[in-house]
Scaffold this active site. Structure first.
Site, mmCIF file in Angstrom:
data_model
loop_
_atom_site.group_PDB
_atom_site.id
_atom_site.type_symbol
_atom_site.label_atom_id
_atom_site.label_comp_id
_atom_site.label_asym_id
_atom_site.label_seq_id
_atom_site.Cartn_x
_atom_site.Cartn_y
_atom_site.Cartn_z
ATOM 1 N N TYR A 140 67.794 58.101 35.636
ATOM 2 C CA TYR A 140 67.474 56.841 36.325
ATOM 3 C C TYR A 140 68.069 56.801 37.730
ATOM 4 C CZ TYR A 140 65.331 54.059 32.578
ATOM 5 O OH TYR A 140 64.484 53.550 31.633
ATOM 6 N N LYS A 191 69.123 66.494 23.847
ATOM 7 C CA LYS A 191 68.117 67.559 23.802
ATOM 8 C C LYS A 191 68.832 68.848 24.183
ATOM 9 C CE LYS A 191 63.778 68.824 23.351
ATOM 10 N NZ LYS A 191 63.106 68.810 22.030
ATOM 11 N N ASP A 223 63.769 64.250 19.619
ATOM 12 C CA ASP A 223 62.468 64.214 18.924
ATOM 13 C C ASP A 223 62.671 63.966 17.434
ATOM 14 O OD1 ASP A 223 63.669 66.710 18.789
ATOM 15 O OD2 ASP A 223 61.809 67.858 18.997
ATOM 16 N N ASP A 247 66.486 54.215 26.412
ATOM 17 C CA ASP A 247 65.405 53.293 26.774
ATOM 18 C C ASP A 247 64.295 53.390 25.731
ATOM 19 O OD1 ASP A 247 63.810 51.526 28.387
ATOM 20 O OD2 ASP A 247 62.689 53.286 29.051
ATOM 21 N N ASP A 251 63.513 50.700 22.110
ATOM 22 C CA ASP A 251 62.241 50.000 21.848
ATOM 23 C C ASP A 251 61.739 50.352 20.451
ATOM 24 O OD1 ASP A 251 62.134 48.849 24.386
ATOM 25 O OD2 ASP A 251 59.999 49.267 24.613
HETATM 26 C C1 IPM Z 1 64.887 48.113 29.735
HETATM 27 C C2 IPM Z 1 63.704 48.185 30.659
HETATM 28 C C3 IPM Z 1 64.203 48.699 32.007
HETATM 29 C C4 IPM Z 1 64.750 50.094 31.792
HETATM 30 C C5 IPM Z 1 63.180 48.695 33.140
HETATM 31 C C6 IPM Z 1 62.484 47.367 33.268
HETATM 32 C C7 IPM Z 1 63.819 49.105 34.430
HETATM 33 O O1 IPM Z 1 62.685 48.956 30.135
HETATM 34 O O2 IPM Z 1 65.828 47.355 30.013
HETATM 35 O O3 IPM Z 1 64.876 48.806 28.715
HETATM 36 O O4 IPM Z 1 63.988 51.078 31.770
HETATM 37 O O5 IPM Z 1 65.963 50.224 31.650
HETATM 38 MN MN MN Z 2 63.079 49.667 28.101
#
Ligand code: IPM
Ligand code: MN
Length: 357
Positions: A140, A191, A223, A247, A251
């Site tokens: 990042y 990884k 993975d 990240d 999710d």
């Molecule tokens: C998160 C989001 C952010 C990230 C984006 C919006 C920059 O997806 O907080 O997970 O990738 O960190």
């Molecule tokens: Mn995210």
């Protein structure tokens, strides 16, 4: 006096943060606490007003506060804005400038919300994990990065995944400390079969792990971890990983629980912290009183606990949330036959009404 910077942001951000603030004010009244809340626009809201996703004033407000309570940023309205001025840049700048390197994203299945998981009940049931994501390093922020045009006219784009020993060490310590307060297991995800940055990651995490003989340490390739998360999520307690992998995996973990509208997060640094719901700005339902404010309210609970060390007060807020869910109230995202549909504002008020001394 506890100082909180309130940054509601875009989409459903302002609606859910309004409910979280309601809870903070209620808690202040009942437990006789002093909170100073100061608000500033951030993300798209700030672009519209000032032409930049994060003004110097907003950043200063965040710096001068004990912590930040943030809603969400972004939406289709700002998708065409040039990359450096996108709403998302506000998040990245805040994280970096506040040194918020440890992102904690708990994902647990709430009683009564299991049907909302896309996984089979037997698989999802009992999931209770925290993703500890490194937040201020890796690909990042790594340099060099950019898009260049080569002599032949072809474009070339590149980013750099880079981690230093100290960066890995401090996030690993956070994960192991957290595991000690939970079920004493850390799964470090990398990884290391391909990436040098992961080889160092694995080595440093193993080294830190030696100081925690009471915590079980396991290493998984990313993975494999992605697969394990949907086939056997119960095996996980603390998942420790890099910025990019965290990240993605956070999710995935969130959706396993079926409760993305319920999940809070904390991004901790040495002197500052950012608390925000995981769900994002959800522009499709913004301004319709349909959003679930519980993730924002639970983020406020994490704030009460981690920044202000008000453990009992935080527990009270969490208990109030569980009581309201137990009574069958649900916002649209979790509404099923047999439950009672309420709006964002009503949900906030129900929780508020259940907070006791
Ligand atoms: C998160 C989001 C952010 C990230 C984006 C919006 C920059 O997806 O907080 O997970 O990738 O960190
Ligand atoms: Mn995210």
């Amino acid at each position: 006096m506890y100082k909180i910077a309130v940054l509601p942001g875009d989409g459903i951000g302002p609606e859910v943060i309004r409910e979280a603030v309601k809870i903070v004010r209620r808690v202040a009244e009942i437990f006789h606490l002093g909170f100073e809340l100061k608000e500033a626009p951030v993300g798209g809201a700030s672009i519209d007003q000032f032409g930049t996703p994060l003004t110097d004033e907003a950043l200063k407000l965040a710096r001068d506060s004990d912590c930040v309570l943030l809603g969400a940023v972004g939406g289709p309205k700002w998708e065409k804005v040039e990359y450096e001025k996108r709403p998302e840049q506000a998040l990245l700048t805040l994280r970096r400038e506040l040194g918020a390197f440890a992102n904690l994203r708990p994902a647990r299945v709430y009683p009564g919300l299991l049907e909302a998981s896309p996984l089979k009940k037997e698989v999802a049931e009992g999931t209770d994990l925290v993703v500890v994501r490194e937040l201020t390093g890796g690909i990042y922020f790594g340099k060099p990065k950019g898009i260049e045009r080569e002599a032949g006219g072809e474009e070339r784009a590149f980013n750099t995944e880079v981690y230093s020993t100290s960066e890995i060490k401090r996030i690993a310590v956070k994960a192991f400390d957290l595991a000690r307060r939970r079920r004493r297991k850390v799964t470090s995800v990398d990884k290391a079969n391909i990436l040098e940055s992961s080889i160092l990651w694995r080595r440093v995490v193993s080294e830190v792990g030696k100081s925690y003989p009471d915590v079980k340490l396991e290493h998984l390739y990313v993975d494999n971890c992605a697969m394990q998360l949907v086939s056997n999520p119960r095996q996980f307690d603390v998942i420790l990983t890099t910025n990019l992998f965290g990240d993605i995996l956070s999710d995935e973990a969130a959706v396993v629980t079926g409760s993305i509208g319920m999940l809070p997060s904390a991004s901790l640094g040495n002197h500052h912290a950012i608390y925000e719901p995981v769900h994002g700005s959800a522009p499709d339902i913004a301004g319709q009183n349909k959003a679930n404010p519980l993730a924002a309210i639970l983020s406020a609970a994490m704030m009460l606990e981690s920044t202000f060390q008000l453990y009992d007060v935080a527990r009270e807020v969490e208990k109030a949330v569980e009581t309201v869910l137990g009574e069958g109230y649900r916002t649209a995202d979790l509404h099923r036959p047999g439950t009672k549909l309420v709006g964002c504002l009503e949900m906030g008020s129900l929780v508020e009404g259940h907070i006791r001394k």
